[in-house]
Design an enzyme around this catalytic site. Structure first.
Site, PDB file in Angstrom:
ATOM      1  N   GLU A 114      33.011  35.100 -27.366  1.00  0.00           N
ATOM      2  CA  GLU A 114      33.755  33.943 -27.873  1.00  0.00           C
ATOM      3  C   GLU A 114      32.793  32.940 -28.523  1.00  0.00           C
ATOM      4  O   GLU A 114      33.072  32.391 -29.590  1.00  0.00           O
ATOM      5  CB  GLU A 114      34.524  33.278 -26.724  1.00  0.00           C
ATOM      6  CG  GLU A 114      35.381  32.116 -27.198  1.00  0.00           C
ATOM      7  CD  GLU A 114      36.239  31.503 -26.096  1.00  0.00           C
ATOM      8  OE1 GLU A 114      36.164  31.982 -24.938  1.00  0.00           O
ATOM      9  OE2 GLU A 114      36.977  30.550 -26.403  1.00  0.00           O
TER      10      GLU A 114
ATOM     11  N   ARG B 280      32.988  17.578 -61.633  1.00  0.00           N
ATOM     12  CA  ARG B 280      33.283  16.145 -61.583  1.00  0.00           C
ATOM     13  C   ARG B 280      32.182  15.351 -62.294  1.00  0.00           C
ATOM     14  O   ARG B 280      31.001  15.468 -61.941  1.00  0.00           O
ATOM     15  CB  ARG B 280      33.354  15.714 -60.117  1.00  0.00           C
ATOM     16  CG  ARG B 280      33.663  14.260 -59.907  1.00  0.00           C
ATOM     17  CD  ARG B 280      35.127  13.993 -60.119  1.00  0.00           C
ATOM     18  NE  ARG B 280      35.512  12.648 -59.720  1.00  0.00           N
ATOM     19  CZ  ARG B 280      36.735  12.168 -59.893  1.00  0.00           C
ATOM     20  NH1 ARG B 280      37.662  12.917 -60.448  1.00  0.00           N
ATOM     21  NH2 ARG B 280      37.028  10.945 -59.514  1.00  0.00           N
TER      22      ARG B 280
ATOM     23  N   SER C  21      35.194  22.639 -18.299  1.00  0.00           N
ATOM     24  CA  SER C  21      33.782  23.029 -18.321  1.00  0.00           C
ATOM     25  C   SER C  21      33.372  23.731 -17.028  1.00  0.00           C
ATOM     26  O   SER C  21      32.593  24.690 -17.053  1.00  0.00           O
ATOM     27  CB  SER C  21      32.891  21.800 -18.535  1.00  0.00           C
ATOM     28  OG  SER C  21      33.160  21.208 -19.776  1.00  0.00           O
TER      29      SER C  21
ATOM     30  N   GLY D  12      34.543  12.592 -52.694  1.00  0.00           N
ATOM     31  CA  GLY D  12      35.103  11.257 -52.889  1.00  0.00           C
ATOM     32  C   GLY D  12      36.497  11.156 -52.290  1.00  0.00           C
ATOM     33  O   GLY D  12      36.794  11.807 -51.281  1.00  0.00           O
TER      34      GLY D  12
ATOM     35  N   ALA E  37      44.071  32.118 -20.525  1.00  0.00           N
ATOM     36  CA  ALA E  37      44.227  30.798 -19.904  1.00  0.00           C
ATOM     37  C   ALA E  37      43.190  30.603 -18.801  1.00  0.00           C
ATOM     38  O   ALA E  37      43.306  31.189 -17.718  1.00  0.00           O
ATOM     39  CB  ALA E  37      45.641  30.642 -19.346  1.00  0.00           C
TER      40      ALA E  37
ATOM     41  N   GLN F 297      32.333  13.965 -48.273  1.00  0.00           N
ATOM     42  CA  GLN F 297      31.824  12.758 -48.937  1.00  0.00           C
ATOM     43  C   GLN F 297      31.632  13.012 -50.439  1.00  0.00           C
ATOM     44  O   GLN F 297      31.979  12.182 -51.275  1.00  0.00           O
ATOM     45  CB  GLN F 297      30.498  12.347 -48.284  1.00  0.00           C
ATOM     46  CG  GLN F 297      29.902  11.063 -48.813  1.00  0.00           C
ATOM     47  CD  GLN F 297      30.686   9.819 -48.367  1.00  0.00           C
ATOM     48  OE1 GLN F 297      31.520   9.905 -47.468  1.00  0.00           O
ATOM     49  NE2 GLN F 297      30.456   8.706 -49.027  1.00  0.00           N
TER      50      GLN F 297
HETATM   51  C1  LIG Z   1      42.383  23.470 -29.764  1.00  0.00           C
HETATM   52  C2  LIG Z   1      41.881  23.961 -28.441  1.00  0.00           C
HETATM   53  C3  LIG Z   1      42.047  25.295 -28.101  1.00  0.00           C
HETATM   54  C4  LIG Z   1      41.630  25.756 -26.845  1.00  0.00           C
HETATM   55  N1  LIG Z   1      41.922  27.042 -26.476  1.00  0.00           N
HETATM   56  C5  LIG Z   1      41.715  27.420 -25.196  1.00  0.00           C
HETATM   57  C6  LIG Z   1      42.177  28.690 -24.721  1.00  0.00           C
HETATM   58  O1  LIG Z   1      42.750  29.485 -25.467  1.00  0.00           O
HETATM   59  N2  LIG Z   1      41.991  28.997 -23.417  1.00  0.00           N
HETATM   60  C7  LIG Z   1      41.360  28.146 -22.541  1.00  0.00           C
HETATM   61  O2  LIG Z   1      41.219  28.493 -21.376  1.00  0.00           O
HETATM   62  N3  LIG Z   1      40.892  26.936 -22.962  1.00  0.00           N
HETATM   63  C8  LIG Z   1      41.065  26.549 -24.250  1.00  0.00           C
HETATM   64  N4  LIG Z   1      40.620  25.317 -24.681  1.00  0.00           N
HETATM   65  C9  LIG Z   1      39.944  24.449 -23.742  1.00  0.00           C
HETATM   66  C10 LIG Z   1      38.449  24.256 -24.016  1.00  0.00           C
HETATM   67  O3  LIG Z   1      37.753  25.445 -23.694  1.00  0.00           O
HETATM   68  C11 LIG Z   1      38.001  23.055 -23.169  1.00  0.00           C
HETATM   69  O4  LIG Z   1      38.565  21.901 -23.761  1.00  0.00           O
HETATM   70  C12 LIG Z   1      36.501  22.939 -23.058  1.00  0.00           C
HETATM   71  O5  LIG Z   1      35.963  23.983 -22.306  1.00  0.00           O
HETATM   72  C13 LIG Z   1      36.091  21.607 -22.409  1.00  0.00           C
HETATM   73  O6  LIG Z   1      36.790  21.398 -21.220  1.00  0.00           O
HETATM   74  P1  LIG Z   1      37.537  20.000 -20.983  1.00  0.00           P
HETATM   75  O7  LIG Z   1      38.352  19.705 -22.190  1.00  0.00           O
HETATM   76  O8  LIG Z   1      38.235  20.055 -19.685  1.00  0.00           O
HETATM   77  O9  LIG Z   1      36.375  18.913 -20.933  1.00  0.00           O
HETATM   78  P2  LIG Z   1      35.581  18.457 -19.631  1.00  0.00           P
HETATM   79  O10 LIG Z   1      35.071  19.632 -18.896  1.00  0.00           O
HETATM   80  O11 LIG Z   1      36.395  17.479 -18.899  1.00  0.00           O
HETATM   81  O12 LIG Z   1      34.345  17.695 -20.317  1.00  0.00           O
HETATM   82  C14 LIG Z   1      34.492  16.415 -20.933  1.00  0.00           C
HETATM   83  C15 LIG Z   1      33.167  16.025 -21.597  1.00  0.00           C
HETATM   84  O13 LIG Z   1      32.138  15.954 -20.600  1.00  0.00           O
HETATM   85  C16 LIG Z   1      31.078  16.815 -20.957  1.00  0.00           C
HETATM   86  N5  LIG Z   1      30.521  17.410 -19.738  1.00  0.00           N
HETATM   87  C17 LIG Z   1      31.186  18.125 -18.808  1.00  0.00           C
HETATM   88  N6  LIG Z   1      30.363  18.502 -17.839  1.00  0.00           N
HETATM   89  C18 LIG Z   1      29.137  18.037 -18.167  1.00  0.00           C
HETATM   90  C19 LIG Z   1      27.841  18.113 -17.562  1.00  0.00           C
HETATM   91  N7  LIG Z   1      27.643  18.787 -16.433  1.00  0.00           N
HETATM   92  N8  LIG Z   1      26.803  17.493 -18.182  1.00  0.00           N
HETATM   93  C20 LIG Z   1      26.994  16.840 -19.342  1.00  0.00           C
HETATM   94  N9  LIG Z   1      28.180  16.727 -19.961  1.00  0.00           N
HETATM   95  C21 LIG Z   1      29.229  17.317 -19.375  1.00  0.00           C
HETATM   96  C22 LIG Z   1      31.669  17.859 -21.865  1.00  0.00           C
HETATM   97  O14 LIG Z   1      30.685  18.422 -22.698  1.00  0.00           O
HETATM   98  C23 LIG Z   1      32.674  17.043 -22.633  1.00  0.00           C
HETATM   99  O15 LIG Z   1      32.023  16.377 -23.682  1.00  0.00           O
HETATM  100  C24 LIG Z   1      40.987  24.868 -25.942  1.00  0.00           C
HETATM  101  C25 LIG Z   1      40.777  23.521 -26.304  1.00  0.00           C
HETATM  102  C26 LIG Z   1      41.245  23.068 -27.519  1.00  0.00           C
HETATM  103  C27 LIG Z   1      41.072  21.605 -27.842  1.00  0.00           C
END
Ligand SMILES: Cc1cc2nc3c(=O)[nH]c(=O)nc-3n(C[C@H](O)[C@H](O)[C@H](O)COP(=O)(O)OP(=O)(O)OC[C@H]3O[C@@H](n4cnc5c(N)ncnc54)[C@H](O)[C@@H]3O)c2cc1C
Length: 398
Positions: free
Chosen positions: A261, A287, A152, A358, A144, A355
């Site tokens: 990872e 097909r 991010s 179909g 987590a 695609q």
């Molecule tokens: C199915 C699934 C499984 C997951 N499993 C885990 C897990 O086991 N453990 C865990 O800790 N997390 C997990 N995650 C979380 C995943 O790692 C995060 O969703 C990912 O790191 C992006 O963080 P965020 O969703 O908060 O997006 P944000 O950080 O809010 O980013 C939103 C958007 O802004 C863009 N962005 C952000 N900063 C910048 C920047 N500086 N410049 C340009 N663009 C930017 C991003 O690329 C993204 O497109 C999981 C997510 C999903 C959907």
């Protein structure tokens, strides 16, 4: 000969394919509907040594290195499994390596010599309590890091752990946690200074600890057989002995582990692309439209040729980078490029494969439909495509 095409790795491939054919394919649709894979699957995979690939035998693993892990990941998808299945069954690939490394071991060949430095300390106890049972298939772990405020920017983590005698008192929340619903323990990134300071530590938190609540099961576009949860921590008392490594070394450990990872996700991406090329090729041979098989049309043949080329080029690059990582080279930029190259190939190929199917491609009965949905996470999880570009730009000196 390809680096992953040794006699031993061919055997590993056969073992993996037999496991998927026998233990996964008859049940995968049910698990997708159930939203999780059964615990028994972990035990079955452990019994044949699959769960422990990439982890040293000294901690209960099966041995092997990063390239062996890549072979297993690749073969699970090529045999009809899915990236969602890998997320669910191999969550320990992200939950355990920090513990193994801090105890002086290695996992996947990735953390060799960078953490732990051969020291043996309280982390040996964590190996006995969490690593061994997980690799034996009797416990499930999760990692987590991500919080509702953002994923991010790892340094901005706001979940705090305040020292109180022999315990930390943890407060905060996490979201999107893979296997979070089923996990017996969660390797949790916490801030051991003021929130947002970037001073992070990793604590192993047991399910059932008072104040630790597993929230709702999150519903998703894809990865349906992989459970995903929100976690909440309110005054959760965690023994100091559950800290991985030294205090405030969590950020470095997280960053080092991201390489594994990201390469796993890159492997899932090109393997999904390869599988979709196979599915589309088979479909286009069978097909017929306007009196002739689809595969006889030059447009279709060229499209399949381009899809195949993209998937194979991505595979070759990911293997090259993985071999350099396994050899201990610091190739952070290349890992980011490998993930982006493989994800881009996958996105294009799964779209075109659907695609070519179909209307059938849009149905739940079509395997390609699952890959189309599952693939979308690969450019988000483990660091988004945009964050990979940031790393690459930095590597270019920009
Ligand atoms: C199915 C699934 C499984 C997951 N499993 C885990 C897990 O086991 N453990 C865990 O800790 N997390 C997990 N995650 C979380 C995943 O790692 C995060 O969703 C990912 O790191 C992006 O963080 P965020 O969703 O908060 O997006 P944000 O950080 O809010 O980013 C939103 C958007 O802004 C863009 N962005 C952000 N900063 C910048 C920047 N500086 N410049 C340009 N663009 C930017 C991003 O690329 C993204 O497109 C999981 C997510 C999903 C959907």
């Amino acid at each position: 000969m390809s680096i992953v095409d040794t006699p031993e790795r061919r055997q590993l491939r056969e073992l993996t394919r037999a496991f998927v054919t026998r233990e996964v394919l008859p049940h995968l649709a049910d698990w997708e509907r159930a939203g999780e894979v059964p615990r028994e699957l972990h035990a079955t995979a452990a019994k044949i040594g699959l769960l422990g690939i990439g982890f040293p035998e000294s901690v209960g693993g099966s041995g092997g290195d990063l390239l062996d892990s890549i072979v297993v990941t690749e073969e699970i998808i090529r045999s009809g499994g899915s990236s969602g299945l890998i997320a669910a069954l191999f969550t320990h690939g992200i939950a355990l390596p920090h513990m193994v490394a801090a105890a002086g071991g290695q996992s996947g060949g990735l953390l060799r010599g960078r953490l732990g430095g051969g020291q043996v300390r309280g982390d040996d106890d964590l190996v006995d309590r969490y690593v061994r049972p997980t690799l034996a298939g009797t416990m499930i772990g999760a990692l987590a890091i991500t919080e509702p405020d953002g994923g991010s920017d790892v340094a901005a983590i706001r979940t705090t752990a305040r020292r109180d005698g022999d315990h930390y008192v943890v407060n905060g929340s996490k979201t999107y946690i893979t296997s979070g619903v089923r996990a017996d323990f969660v390797t949790t990134a916490v801030c051991t200074d003021f929130p947002g300071s970037g001073e992070l530590s990793l604590l192993v938190i047991d399910k059932g600890t008072p104040g630790f609540t597993v929230g709702r099961r999150l519903e998703k576009l894809g990865w349906h057989c992989s459970d995903t949860a929100e976690l909440s921590f309110v005054d959760v008392r965690v023994p100091v002995t559950n800290r991985i490594g030294e205090e405030n070394t969590g950020f470095l450990a997280i960053m080092q582990h991201f390489a594994a990872e990201r390469l796993s996700l890159a492997t899932q991406a090109y393997a999904t692309a390869q599988r979709c090329v196979e599915l589309a090729t088979r479909w286009c041979r069978d097909r017929a439209t306007f009196g002739r098989p689809l595969a006889s049309r030059q447009l279709v043949r060229h499209r399949l040729a381009e899809m195949h080329t993209r998937a194979e080029a991505a595979r070759a690059y990911v293997h090259e980078v993985a071999a350099r990582v396994a050899a201990g080279e610091p190739v952070v930029t290349e890992v980011a490029m490998a993930k982006n190259v493989a994800v881009a190939a996958c996105d294009q190929v799964v779209d075109q494969a659907l695609q070519l199917h179909g209307g059938f491609g849009y149905l739940r009965d079509a395997e390609v439909e699952r890959h189309y949905r599952d693939a979308r996470i690969l450019g988000i999880g483990g660091g988004t495509t945009e964050i990979m570009n940031e790393i690459i730009a930095k590597g270019m000196g920009l």
